[in-house]
Motif scaffolding. Structure first.
Motif, PDB file in Angstrom:
ATOM      1  N   VAL A 121       0.843  -1.196   0.000  1.00 25.81           N
ATOM      2  CA  VAL A 121       0.000   0.000   0.000  1.00 25.81           C
ATOM      3  C   VAL A 121       0.878   1.245   0.000  1.00 25.81           C
ATOM      4  N   GLU A 122       0.585   2.131  -0.929  1.00 21.97           N
ATOM      5  CA  GLU A 122       1.346   3.377  -1.050  1.00 21.97           C
ATOM      6  C   GLU A 122       1.290   4.152   0.274  1.00 21.97           C
ATOM      7  N   PRO A 123       2.411   4.729   0.691  1.00 20.08           N
ATOM      8  CA  PRO A 123       2.414   5.454   1.973  1.00 20.08           C
ATOM      9  C   PRO A 123       1.362   6.572   1.978  1.00 20.08           C
ATOM     10  N   ASP A 124       0.690   6.675   3.093  1.00 13.27           N
ATOM     11  CA  ASP A 124      -0.343   7.690   3.272  1.00 13.27           C
ATOM     12  C   ASP A 124       0.321   8.966   3.779  1.00 13.27           C
ATOM     13  N   ILE A 125       0.653   9.845   2.853  1.00 15.15           N
ATOM     14  CA  ILE A 125       1.384  11.074   3.184  1.00 15.15           C
ATOM     15  C   ILE A 125       0.532  12.261   2.753  1.00 15.15           C
ATOM     16  N   ALA A 126       0.479  13.262   3.606  1.00 15.44           N
ATOM     17  CA  ALA A 126      -0.332  14.450   3.306  1.00 15.44           C
ATOM     18  C   ALA A 126       0.162  15.119   2.022  1.00 15.44           C
ATOM     19  N   PRO A 127      -0.716  15.882   1.359  1.00 18.43           N
ATOM     20  CA  PRO A 127      -0.278  16.645   0.177  1.00 18.43           C
ATOM     21  C   PRO A 127       0.932  17.519   0.520  1.00 18.43           C
ATOM     22  N   ARG A 128       1.756  17.792  -0.475  1.00 16.43           N
ATOM     23  CA  ARG A 128       3.024  18.477  -0.205  1.00 16.43           C
ATOM     24  C   ARG A 128       2.833  19.821   0.494  1.00 16.43           C
ATOM     25  N   ASP A 129       1.753  20.535   0.160  1.00 15.89           N
ATOM     26  CA  ASP A 129       1.605  21.861   0.769  1.00 15.89           C
ATOM     27  C   ASP A 129       1.168  21.786   2.235  1.00 15.89           C
ATOM     28  N   GLN A 130       0.881  20.568   2.714  1.00 18.09           N
ATOM     29  CA  GLN A 130       0.554  20.408   4.142  1.00 18.09           C
ATOM     30  C   GLN A 130       1.702  19.763   4.915  1.00 18.09           C
ATOM     31  N   CYS A 131       2.825  19.505   4.231  1.00 16.69           N
ATOM     32  CA  CYS A 131       3.955  18.841   4.887  1.00 16.69           C
ATOM     33  C   CYS A 131       4.934  19.871   5.451  1.00 16.69           C
ATOM     34  N   VAL A 132       5.890  19.372   6.244  1.00 20.55           N
ATOM     35  CA  VAL A 132       6.855  20.232   6.922  1.00 20.55           C
ATOM     36  C   VAL A 132       8.199  20.080   6.219  1.00 20.55           C
ATOM     37  N   SER A 133       8.666  21.181   5.627  1.00 23.57           N
ATOM     38  CA  SER A 133       9.875  21.105   4.804  1.00 23.57           C
ATOM     39  C   SER A 133      11.138  21.133   5.645  1.00 23.57           C
ATOM     40  N   ASN A 134      12.163  20.403   5.168  1.00 22.46           N
ATOM     41  CA  ASN A 134      13.463  20.462   5.845  1.00 22.46           C
ATOM     42  C   ASN A 134      14.085  21.852   5.765  1.00 22.46           C
ATOM     43  N   GLU A 135      13.561  22.712   4.914  1.00 23.58           N
ATOM     44  CA  GLU A 135      14.146  24.060   4.865  1.00 23.58           C
ATOM     45  C   GLU A 135      13.839  24.872   6.121  1.00 23.58           C
ATOM     46  N   PHE A 136      12.902  24.360   6.937  1.00 18.40           N
ATOM     47  CA  PHE A 136      12.610  25.055   8.191  1.00 18.40           C
ATOM     48  C   PHE A 136      13.456  24.535   9.347  1.00 18.40           C
ATOM     49  N   ALA A 137      14.382  23.603   9.054  1.00 16.88           N
ATOM     50  CA  ALA A 137      15.245  23.081  10.129  1.00 16.88           C
ATOM     51  C   ALA A 137      16.084  24.216  10.704  1.00 16.88           C
ATOM     52  N   PRO A 138      16.351  24.174  12.015  1.00 12.32           N
ATOM     53  CA  PRO A 138      17.143  25.245  12.638  1.00 12.32           C
ATOM     54  C   PRO A 138      18.542  25.329  12.025  1.00 12.32           C
ATOM     55  N   ALA A 139      19.075  26.547  11.991  1.00  9.55           N
ATOM     56  CA  ALA A 139      20.375  26.789  11.352  1.00  9.55           C
ATOM     57  C   ALA A 139      21.467  25.925  11.965  1.00  9.55           C
ATOM     58  N   GLU A 140      21.427  25.711  13.295  1.00  9.38           N
ATOM     59  CA  GLU A 140      22.509  24.923  13.919  1.00  9.38           C
ATOM     60  C   GLU A 140      22.458  23.460  13.465  1.00  9.38           C
ATOM     61  N   LEU A 141      21.246  22.964  13.183  1.00  7.50           N
ATOM     62  CA  LEU A 141      21.121  21.598  12.673  1.00  7.50           C
ATOM     63  C   LEU A 141      21.660  21.515  11.240  1.00  7.50           C
ATOM     64  N   ARG A 142      21.308  22.511  10.440  1.00 11.07           N
ATOM     65  CA  ARG A 142      21.783  22.490   9.047  1.00 11.07           C
ATOM     66  C   ARG A 142      23.299  22.561   8.989  1.00 11.07           C
ATOM     67  N   LYS A 143      23.910  23.211   9.994  1.00  7.46           N
ATOM     68  CA  LYS A 143      25.364  23.344   9.986  1.00  7.46           C
ATOM     69  C   LYS A 143      26.040  21.975  10.185  1.00  7.46           C
ATOM     70  N   VAL A 144      25.479  21.119  11.041  1.00  5.16           N
ATOM     71  CA  VAL A 144      26.077  19.785  11.248  1.00  5.16           C
ATOM     72  C   VAL A 144      25.546  18.765  10.242  1.00  5.16           C
ATOM     73  N   ALA A 145      24.525  19.158   9.480  1.00  2.00           N
ATOM     74  CA  ALA A 145      23.953  18.217   8.501  1.00  2.00           C
ATOM     75  C   ALA A 145      23.822  18.898   7.142  1.00  2.00           C
ATOM     76  N   PRO A 146      24.992  19.195   6.519  1.00  2.00           N
ATOM     77  CA  PRO A 146      24.927  19.869   5.210  1.00  2.00           C
ATOM     78  C   PRO A 146      24.129  19.086   4.171  1.00  2.00           C
ATOM     79  N   LEU A 147      23.979  17.782   4.375  1.00  2.00           N
ATOM     80  CA  LEU A 147      23.234  17.006   3.371  1.00  2.00           C
ATOM     81  C   LEU A 147      21.801  17.506   3.239  1.00  2.00           C
ATOM     82  N   MET A 148      21.303  18.205   4.243  1.00  2.20           N
ATOM     83  CA  MET A 148      19.931  18.700   4.141  1.00  2.20           C
ATOM     84  C   MET A 148      19.761  19.754   3.060  1.00  2.20           C
ATOM     85  N   ASP A 149      20.879  20.318   2.595  1.00  6.63           N
ATOM     86  CA  ASP A 149      20.797  21.262   1.478  1.00  6.63           C
ATOM     87  C   ASP A 149      20.830  20.571   0.119  1.00  6.63           C
TER      88      ASP A 149
END
Lengths: 268, 268
Positions: A121-149
Motif C-alpha cells: 500500500v502506497e504510503p499515506d502522506i499528506a499533500p506536499r503543501d501540508q507537509c513540513v519542509s526540511n528548509e525550516f530546520a534550525p540553522a545549527e542543525l543544518r550546519k552539522v547536517a549539510p546534506l539537508m541542502d
C-alpha cells in the motif's frame, strides 16, 4: 544545465575496474558521509563497469568504517556476466582502508517484463503543501547536517513530532523527497534515497546517530519523473540494533525501491 | 546422539580461510541444492573463521549459478575484525565456478544487550495439531524434493490451499518448523530456515521453481529451543521478480530472524 547530483557521484576511470571518486563535503552529516550517497557512488561505478546493464536490481552493502569527504577509490570485480543479470563485487576505499564492501546484481530494468502486481500500500502522506519542509530546520542543525541542502524533504505532519519533543513512537518516518533543483530520480539515485532520511529512531525521541551495519536495496522499476514518496519503518529494536525498512514510491504510484538496513541503536 | 543437520553442514578446514564441504543430496529440490542450506554451510565456515564471534548478525548472499550435491569449497576472507563485530566475504565454489558470493557481519549474539522492543506481530498460526504436515505430501513430490525429509513443516491450514488447487492468493505462507529428530534451532541454522519453505509464489497457484537472486538474513537473537514459527510474504511482483520477506519467531515468542530475498517469478 547540469545538476549538482551528477557532479557529486561522478567518477574518473583509472583502469578496467577501478575508479577515482571525490566524496562531497555537502553529503556529510555529523562529520560522516551519508551512507546512501556512498552507495550511489559505488552503484555508479558498477554501472560503468557493465555495458548494457546499467541498473541496480539488488545491492547489498556492509559498512566497515566511517568515510570522510575527499578522495576515494571504488574498485569493481565482475563475478558473473551473460544473460539478463550480472553480479559484481565492489569496494569503496580511502587510503589503505576499505570503508564499504558491496555485492550487486545489475540488469537493464527497462528490458524486464512490464507486468506489475502489488498488494503493498502506497504510503499515506499528506499533500506536499501540508507537509513540513526540511528548509525550516534550525540553522545549527543544518550546519552539522549539510546534506539537508542537497534535497527537498517534506515530512508528513504526523511524523515530525520528534522535532518538537513529541515523537509519535510508532517507528515511522515518511515524506516527499526530491533532489535539489528538481533533478528527477533514477535507479542509481534511489540507492541514496533509501538512506537519506533521518534514522527512524528519532521517531522514538532518540536523537543520536545510527550507524548502518548493512543495507540492501532492491530497485524494482525505473522511477517516473517527479517527487517520490519515502517511508522508513522499524518494528524490532533488539540487541542494541534495529532494522529500518524503506519503501520508495514514484509519482506514477509505483513501488520502485524496497530496502532494509540493520543499524546500531543510537547511544542515549 | 548426533543430528544429521550437523553432519550436513560439517566442513573440513583446508587452510586459514578455506574449507571443504560435501553438499548433501538430501537437501536438493528439483535437482538443485536448497539455497538456505547452502547459506548455512557458508555461515558455518564464517563462524569457524572468527574465534569469539560465532553468530551471523547480517548475511547477504547473491546466487550466481546452480549448485549440485557433492564436493564444494568455501573460502572466507576477513575484512574487519576488532570490536563487537567482524565482517567477512565468503564464496562457495564447485570446480572453477563460484556458485554463491556472500558478505557477512558476525558477532557474539549472547553478548549483546538484552533489551527488546518489538511492535512486529507474531504470525497467527493454528496450533500444531490443527496444521497440515509435510509428511502428507504425495510420494511423487517427495521424490523430487528430498529436502522435505529433513524437517517437520506444519502448514497453517489457511496457507495450504495451493496444494489442492485453491491458492489463497494472499501472498502468504506460514507454518511451524523443526529440524528432523527435533534438533533445536541455532543462529547458523536460521540462515536455512529463512529459505526452507516452498516459494510464496505457490500461494498464487504458480507451482514452478523460483530461483533466488539475492537473500539477506538478519539474525536478531539466539533462538530458544523448540519449534519456530516461519512466515513468508510477498507484496510486489514486478519485472518478472518478487520479494519474499521471511520472519522466524522462536518458542519464547521472540522475533529471531528477518530476511528478504529477491527471486525470479516462476515460468508458468
Amino acid at each position: 544545465m547540469g545538476f549538482e547530483w551528477d557532479d557529486h557521484i561522478a567518477l574518473s576511470r583509472r583502469d578496467e575496474g577501478s575508479f577515482d571518486a571525490d566524496l562531497e563535503q555537502g553529503w556529510t552529516v555529523g562529520g560522516g558521509v551519508n551512507g546512501g550517497y556512498l552507495l550511489s557512488v559505488i552503484g555508479n561505478a558498477i554501472s560503468q563497469t557493465l555495458p548494457g546493464k546499467p541498473d541496480p536490481v539488488s545491492v547489498s552493502a556492509h559498512y566497515l568504517s566511517a568515510t570522510t569527504p575527499g578522495p576515494a577509490t571504488v574498485s569493481t570485480r565482475v563475478l558473473r556476466e551473460g544473460g539478463r543479470f550480472a553480479t559484481v563485487a565492489a569496494d569503496l576505499a580511502q587510503g589503505a582502508g576499505t570503508r564499504i564492501t558491496a555485492l550487486a546484481t545489475y540488469a537493464d530494468l527497462s528490458a524486464l517484463p512490464d507486468e506489475v502486481s502489488t498488494t503493498a500500500v502506497e504510503p499515506d502522506i499528506a499533500p506536499r503543501d501540508q507537509c513540513v519542509s526540511n528548509e525550516f530546520a534550525p540553522a545549527e542543525l543544518r550546519k552539522v547536517a549539510p546534506l539537508m541542502d542537497r534535497f527537498d524533504l517534506l515530512f508528513d505532519p504526523t511524523c515530525i513530532g520528534w522535532a518538537v519533543g513529541e515523537p509519535s513512537r510508532r517507528g515511522l518516518l515518511q515524506g516527499w523527497f526530491r533532489l535539489k533543483d528538481g533533478r528527477d530520480p533514477d535507479p542509481i539515485e534511489l540507492l541514496m534515497v533509501c538512506d537519506a532520511l533521518p534514522p527512524v529512531s528519532m521517531d522514538f525521541g532518540v536523537m543520536g546517530w545510527a550507524p548502518t551495519l548493512e543495507l540492501t536495496v532492491h530497485v524494482r522499476a525505473v522511477p517516473a519523473p517527479g517527487w517520490v514518496k519515502v517511508s522508513h519503518r522499524t518494528r524490532n529494536i533488539a540487541g542494541g540494533m534495529f532494522e529500518e525498512d524503506c519503501e520508495v514510491w514514484d509519482s506514477a504510484g509505483r513501488l520502485v525501491a524496497q530496502s532494509r538496513q540493520l543499524a546500531m541503536w543510537p547511544r542515549a
